[in-house]
Design a protein around this motif. Structure first.
Motif, PDB file in Angstrom:
ATOM      1  N   GLN A  27     -52.802  53.185 -35.298  1.00 27.62           N
ATOM      2  CA  GLN A  27     -53.982  52.383 -35.626  1.00 27.62           C
ATOM      3  C   GLN A  27     -53.736  50.901 -35.358  1.00 27.62           C
ATOM      4  O   GLN A  27     -54.620  50.180 -34.888  1.00 27.62           O
ATOM      5  CB  GLN A  27     -54.366  52.589 -37.098  1.00 27.62           C
ATOM      6  N   VAL A  28     -52.526  50.447 -35.651  1.00 26.25           N
ATOM      7  CA  VAL A  28     -52.164  49.050 -35.402  1.00 26.25           C
ATOM      8  C   VAL A  28     -52.144  48.781 -33.898  1.00 26.25           C
ATOM      9  O   VAL A  28     -52.600  47.729 -33.433  1.00 26.25           O
ATOM     10  CB  VAL A  28     -50.798  48.726 -36.035  1.00 26.25           C
ATOM     11  N   LYS A  31     -55.713  48.369 -32.590  1.00 29.38           N
ATOM     12  CA  LYS A  31     -56.270  47.066 -32.947  1.00 29.38           C
ATOM     13  C   LYS A  31     -55.660  45.961 -32.097  1.00 29.38           C
ATOM     14  O   LYS A  31     -56.377  45.065 -31.606  1.00 29.38           O
ATOM     15  CB  LYS A  31     -56.008  46.802 -34.430  1.00 29.38           C
ATOM     16  N   SER A  97     -60.365  46.208 -40.397  1.00 31.99           N
ATOM     17  CA  SER A  97     -58.937  46.074 -40.103  1.00 31.99           C
ATOM     18  C   SER A  97     -58.306  47.443 -39.885  1.00 31.99           C
ATOM     19  O   SER A  97     -58.835  48.476 -40.315  1.00 31.99           O
ATOM     20  CB  SER A  97     -58.226  45.367 -41.260  1.00 31.99           C
ATOM     21  N   ALA A  98     -57.152  47.440 -39.220  1.00 31.72           N
ATOM     22  CA  ALA A  98     -56.413  48.693 -39.014  1.00 31.72           C
ATOM     23  C   ALA A  98     -55.977  49.280 -40.350  1.00 31.72           C
ATOM     24  O   ALA A  98     -55.951  50.505 -40.522  1.00 31.72           O
ATOM     25  CB  ALA A  98     -55.197  48.437 -38.120  1.00 31.72           C
ATOM     26  N   SER A  99     -55.635  48.411 -41.298  1.00 36.60           N
ATOM     27  CA  SER A  99     -55.204  48.873 -42.615  1.00 36.60           C
ATOM     28  C   SER A  99     -56.311  49.641 -43.316  1.00 36.60           C
ATOM     29  O   SER A  99     -56.080  50.687 -43.931  1.00 36.60           O
ATOM     30  CB  SER A  99     -54.780  47.684 -43.481  1.00 36.60           C
ATOM     31  N   GLY A 269     -49.916  47.321 -40.663  1.00 32.82           N
ATOM     32  CA  GLY A 269     -50.956  46.310 -40.496  1.00 32.82           C
ATOM     33  C   GLY A 269     -50.557  44.979 -41.101  1.00 32.82           C
ATOM     34  O   GLY A 269     -50.829  43.910 -40.538  1.00 32.82           O
ATOM     35  N   LEU A 273     -49.622  42.754 -37.960  1.00 30.42           N
ATOM     36  CA  LEU A 273     -50.857  42.044 -37.659  1.00 30.42           C
ATOM     37  C   LEU A 273     -51.215  40.994 -38.704  1.00 30.42           C
ATOM     38  O   LEU A 273     -52.186  40.255 -38.527  1.00 30.42           O
ATOM     39  CB  LEU A 273     -52.021  43.045 -37.538  1.00 30.42           C
ATOM     40  N   GLU A 275     -52.476  41.502 -41.620  1.00 31.73           N
ATOM     41  CA  GLU A 275     -53.719  41.849 -42.296  1.00 31.73           C
ATOM     42  C   GLU A 275     -53.547  41.806 -43.810  1.00 31.73           C
ATOM     43  O   GLU A 275     -52.490  42.186 -44.333  1.00 31.73           O
ATOM     44  CB  GLU A 275     -54.183  43.248 -41.866  1.00 31.73           C
TER      45      GLU A 275
END
Length: 297
Positions: A27-28, A31, A97-99, A269, A273, A275
């Motif tokens: 997922q990260v 993104k 967000s990916a999170s 994340g 990133l 996040e």
């Protein structure tokens, strides 16, 4: 007939943990790559490359992909569900967000647990397990409400990204149930995965053309790395392992165990990133963890 086991053994747990970690990182990677490639092209090309790898792997191992076994209709269906699922994920990642996305996607075990008793009576849930799944569902709903609060001011369409994550979860659960309820339950893991990757590659690339998304002509080393990780490690290696597990172990226990993925997604994340991880999201993750324990105790 495919040998099925009633419980998760050490091999299953090890493979599941590895898959969950890769899916959280995936997922990260999605993104991070969006700054250089549009959502549908990223998803469609990823599926296309992974489909070629599955074909090459199957040819090398002598696993037939083209023989008639009555699975074509169900294969096309799961391919379409797979395409819709990842279309929702990739498109929704623009708004959340990916999170957060990785938490909402893992409502899928709730869908599988509710549907499996209609397919396999041996996977009927006990009251304790229903309580665990209800708790997990409540935790996700609690996290989703944050998209409408004050925190969403900086991301006014966060609720849309969250909603697409929930829809992706429904589609993932539907895909798992379709596999178990049709001739695909007796097909090889390679053939099941090839159906999904090949069909989704065609549909998602067609979606990119219809959306008018520009195909990137220049691929930086960063984009090649992120895309390669998604296509080779996540879409090929981890999905192949997952569909092998679905054929040999109880789908309900497998699906509920994957609720550990959000932990890896939250950590990745935050670390990669930057996040934010809000108290509400942490509380939702805690509810998911308790749900796992109740379902698998």
């Amino acid at each position: 007939m495919t040998e099925r086991k009633l419980h998760l053994d050490a091999l299953a747990v090890t493979l599941l943990l590895a898959c969950c970690a890769l899916w959280g990182l995936g997922q990260v990677a999605i993104k991070a790559a969006m700054s250089e490639i549009s959502p549908f092209w990223q998803s469609g090309l990823r599926s296309g490359l992974a489909a070629l790898l599955v074909w090459a792997w199957s040819a090398w191992r002598g696993i037939p992909l083209w023989q008639r076994d009555g699975s074509l209709a169900s294969g096309l269906l799961v391919g379409a569900l797979f395409a819709a699922e990842f279309g929702c994920i990739f498109y929704g990642m623009q708004f959340t967000s990916a999170s957060r996305m990785v938490v909402f996607i893992y409502l899928a075990p709730f869908v599988v647990a509710l549907g499996m008793p209609f397919i396999a009576h041996s996977e009927r849930l006990k009251p304790r397990q229903l309580l665990g799944l209800s708790l997990a569902f409540g935790a996700v709903a609690f996290a989703f409400a944050e998209g409408f609060g004050a925190h969403a001011d900086a991301q006014p369409l966060q609720w849309l990204g969250d909603a697409l994550g929930l829809l992706a979860a429904l589609l993932w659960g539907g895909t798992t149930l379709t596999i178990r309820a049709t001739r695909l339950s007796q097909a090889s893991a390679e053939k099941t995965l090839f159906y999904q990757l090949a069909v989704s590659a065609v549909l998602l690339c067609a979606g990119a053309l219809l959306q008018g998304e520009p195909l990137p002509l220049h691929w930086s080393p960063r984009l090649i790395g992120l895309f390669g990780f998604q296509a080779v490690i996540v879409s090929f290696v981890s999905y192949l392992a997952w569909f092998w597990l679905v054929r040999h172990y109880p789908a309900t226990r497998l699906a509920s165990f994957t609720l550990s993925t959000p932990l890896f997604g939250l950590l990745a994340g935050a670390l990669l990133l930057g996040e934010p991880i809000t108290p509400r999201l942490l509380a939702a993750l805690g509810g998911l963890a308790v749900g796992i324990a109740l379902v698998n105790k």
